[in-house]
Structures are given as structure tokens and as C-alpha cells.
Design a protein around this motif. Structure first.
Motif, PDB file in Angstrom:
ATOM      1  N   ARG A 226       0.845  -1.189   0.000  1.00  0.00           N
ATOM      2  CA  ARG A 226       0.000   0.000   0.000  1.00  0.00           C
ATOM      3  C   ARG A 226       0.887   1.248   0.000  1.00  0.00           C
ATOM      4  O   ARG A 226       1.999   1.225   0.538  1.00  0.00           O
ATOM      5  CB  ARG A 226      -0.907   0.032   1.235  1.00  0.00           C
ATOM      6  CG  ARG A 226      -1.899  -1.121   1.298  1.00  0.00           C
ATOM      7  CD  ARG A 226      -3.087  -0.890   0.366  1.00  0.00           C
ATOM      8  NE  ARG A 226      -4.028  -1.996   0.409  1.00  0.00           N
ATOM      9  CZ  ARG A 226      -5.236  -1.976  -0.132  1.00  0.00           C
ATOM     10  NH1 ARG A 226      -5.647  -0.876  -0.757  1.00  0.00           N
ATOM     11  NH2 ARG A 226      -6.032  -3.024  -0.077  1.00  0.00           N
ATOM     12  N   TRP A 230      -2.067   5.674   2.416  1.00  0.00           N
ATOM     13  CA  TRP A 230      -3.239   4.811   2.596  1.00  0.00           C
ATOM     14  C   TRP A 230      -3.775   4.789   4.029  1.00  0.00           C
ATOM     15  O   TRP A 230      -4.991   4.934   4.234  1.00  0.00           O
ATOM     16  CB  TRP A 230      -2.917   3.382   2.122  1.00  0.00           C
ATOM     17  CG  TRP A 230      -4.061   2.433   2.285  1.00  0.00           C
ATOM     18  CD1 TRP A 230      -5.260   2.471   1.628  1.00  0.00           C
ATOM     19  CD2 TRP A 230      -4.111   1.315   3.176  1.00  0.00           C
ATOM     20  NE1 TRP A 230      -6.062   1.424   2.047  1.00  0.00           N
ATOM     21  CE2 TRP A 230      -5.381   0.695   2.993  1.00  0.00           C
ATOM     22  CE3 TRP A 230      -3.227   0.761   4.089  1.00  0.00           C
ATOM     23  CZ2 TRP A 230      -5.771  -0.431   3.701  1.00  0.00           C
ATOM     24  CZ3 TRP A 230      -3.608  -0.377   4.794  1.00  0.00           C
ATOM     25  CH2 TRP A 230      -4.870  -0.952   4.609  1.00  0.00           C
ATOM     26  N   THR A 233      -5.830   7.838   4.608  1.00  0.00           N
ATOM     27  CA  THR A 233      -7.068   7.801   3.828  1.00  0.00           C
ATOM     28  C   THR A 233      -8.111   6.928   4.516  1.00  0.00           C
ATOM     29  O   THR A 233      -9.300   7.273   4.571  1.00  0.00           O
ATOM     30  CB  THR A 233      -6.794   7.271   2.411  1.00  0.00           C
ATOM     31  OG1 THR A 233      -5.845   8.126   1.765  1.00  0.00           O
ATOM     32  CG2 THR A 233      -8.063   7.211   1.588  1.00  0.00           C
TER      33      THR A 233
END
Length: 291
Positions: A226, A230, A233
Motif C-alpha cells: 500500500r 493509505w 485515507t
């Protein structure tokens, strides 16, 4: 809400540690499962020859398999019982408790002390190895093996947006009536000289599965699955993400609990019991729970 000790009782602080692998968590459970709380309460009742079980209040209710090096609890004991047993209690508990749990200190708590609500932070460590050969057999009960090489710098970069006060609903298992708003004070990784990677995670409190979920998200960044943005988010989305892996409990240890100066204990109790919300958010919850 008052936290005054009942007349005729004295509040006793216990500092303790345990290896969590053979415990079904901290909290006493029905059905005879072995728990840390149950073990210590039963030992206290036995060594003081009491007919009554005196209930412990703990700083951090650790899950099954999670360890503790610096756990703190308190218990309210009758003054006469405390006076009779205080000088011999530590040694007698050592003789009664199982080999995987130890009380290191018993002391009369200062006025206003509450092991749970007086705490201003809890510090956990999660330990991982990415060695291709696996985990040292002598550390297998305390270190997770991650079968991918990990980038510490990438994980630390990904951790930055998670710091501060946020709603950590995306990283917590929700409980009815409990808030998921927490203040994450520290989240950083370092590779120790042994090669083991250690995450330090410190917050005012933790909701259920929070530390293990945060670690799982950062490991996905560290191994390249990732991008670094991430985890932030996921946090902003505010809902559980099935891609966030809750890592296994045996790599997690409660290292230390922090408390304010004695004269600030009562004020901290009231503050910790208050429900809280983020600006513009009317949803609140009353749990200052942990882990």
C-alpha cells in the motif's frame, strides 16, 4: 461522578506484569476461562483468607494473548485487612499466582487515584521481525514474523497523519455506547540492533483492536503493498476497512501507564469520564476503555 473510597476501605495500587499467551484476556469471564483479573482476584482472596472477592480496576483491559510489562490496577480493601496483610502481601501473592503473572508492587494509592480514569496515557510496543528465517524460537511468543522485508522510513511517514485527536472508527471494533475518539500521542517504528522492528504506540486511551489495526495498516505500507498515504485515507473514511488486517496479539505488550501528579488525579478522573466529540460532531460515547 465521585470516586471517593468507601468509609472503612483503603485503595491499594498494584503494579504487575504478565505473559498473555495462556490468558483469555484481562477481564474475568463466565465459563471458567483463565483471565488475569480472575487469577489475581482469586489469589488475593486466598492469601488474605477473605470470604469476599474484591474487584480489581485496571488501566488497560488487554485482549487474549496480549502481554503486559507495566500494567496498573487498584483494589479497595477493608482497612483492617490491609493493615494485617500489607507487609506480607507481595510475597504471599508470589507464592500463589501462576508463573506467568506477577505483582511487583503493592502500595496505598494517593487520594483521587483510579487506575483507569486517572491515567493520562498508555504506551504499547508491538514487535515484528522480517528476517527471512523467521522468529528466534526464544522470542516466538512475543514477536510476529512478517514474511516480507519492511521499510521503516515508509511506515514512519505513513504514521504521521494518524497522530493527534481523531475518530479512529476505521481502526476500532465498535462497542455500543462507546466513543472511538482518541488522541494518538506517539506512533513510530525503529529497527533495533537485534533486527527486530518495534512500534511504539502511545495514546490517552485505546479502543478495541486499535493498536493491532494500526500496526496491520502500517505493515502493508512497509512491505510495499500500500502507498504511504493509505493509512491516513482509511482514517479519514471513518469506517472499518476490510483491507485493514488486525495483526495477531502475541506481538503486543503494554509497556507503561502514565499518571499526573497526585494533586491532579481527581481532576483527571472527571476529565476522563466525560464524553467527548470532535468539533461539529454530535455523536459521543462514554467509554474510556483500552486496547
Amino acid at each position: 461522578m465521585s470516586d471517593e473510597v468507601e468509609p472503612g476501605f483503603v485503595r491499594v495500587r498494584l503494579d504487575l506484569s504478565y505473559d498473555g499467551r495462556d490468558f483469555s484476556g484481562w477481564a474475568r469471564q463466565a465459563g471458567g476461562r483463565r483471565t488475569v483479573q480472575g487469577e489475581i482476584e482469586d489469589a488475593l482472596r486466598t492469601v488474605t483468607r477473605s470470604a469476599e472477592t474484591y474487584e480489581l480496576t485496571v488501566a488497560g483491559r488487554t485482549d487474549a494473548g496480549v502481554h503486559a510489562r507495566g500494567q496498573v490496577a487498584h483494589v479497595d480493601l477493608p482497612e483492617a485487612l490491609w493493615a494485617e496483610h500489607r507487609d506480607k502481601l507481595l510475597r504471599r501473592l508470589a507464592g500463589r499466582l501462576g508463573h506467568d503473572v506477577r505483582v511487583w508492587r503493592v502500595s496505598e494509592a494517593p487520594r483521587g487515584f483510579n487506575a483507569r480514569f486517572s491515567a493520562i496515557w498508555r504506551r504499547y510496543a508491538y514487535r515484528v521481525t522480517d528476517h527471512p528465517g523467521g522468529v528466534d524460537p526464544l522470542l516466538r511468543g512475543h514477536v510476529l514474523w512478517h514474511d516480507w522485508t519492511l521499510d521503516v522510513d515508509a511506515m514512519n511517514e505513513a504514521a504521521k497523519p494518524l497522530l493527534g485527536e481523531h475518530d479512529f472508527a476505521a481502526y476500532c471494533k465498535r462497542r455500543e455506547g462507546a466513543t472511538t475518539i482518541r488522541t494518538l500521542q506517539e506512533l513510530r517504528w525503529e529497527r533495533l540492533p537485534s533486527g527486530i522492528l518495534e512500534a511504539t504506540v502511545r495514546a490517552d486511551a485505546f479502543c478495541h483492536n486499535m493498536v493491532r489495526s494500526l500496526v496491520g495498516a502500517l505493515l502493508f505500507v512497509g512491505d510495499g503493498h500500500r502507498p504511504a498515504d493509505w493509512p491516513g485515507t482509511v482514517l479519514a473514511a471513518g469506517v472499518r476497512d476490510s483491507a485493514v488486517h488486525v495483526v495477531r496479539p502475541h506481538g503486543l505488550t503494554l509497556e507503561e501507564v502514565g499518571y499526573p501528579a497526585d494533586e491532579l488525579l481527581a481532576a483527571r478522573n472527571l476529565e476522563a469520564r466525560n464524553r467527548r466529540s470532535l468539533p461539529g460532531d454530535r455523536t459521543t460515547g462514554g467509554d474510556a476503555g483500552c486496547c
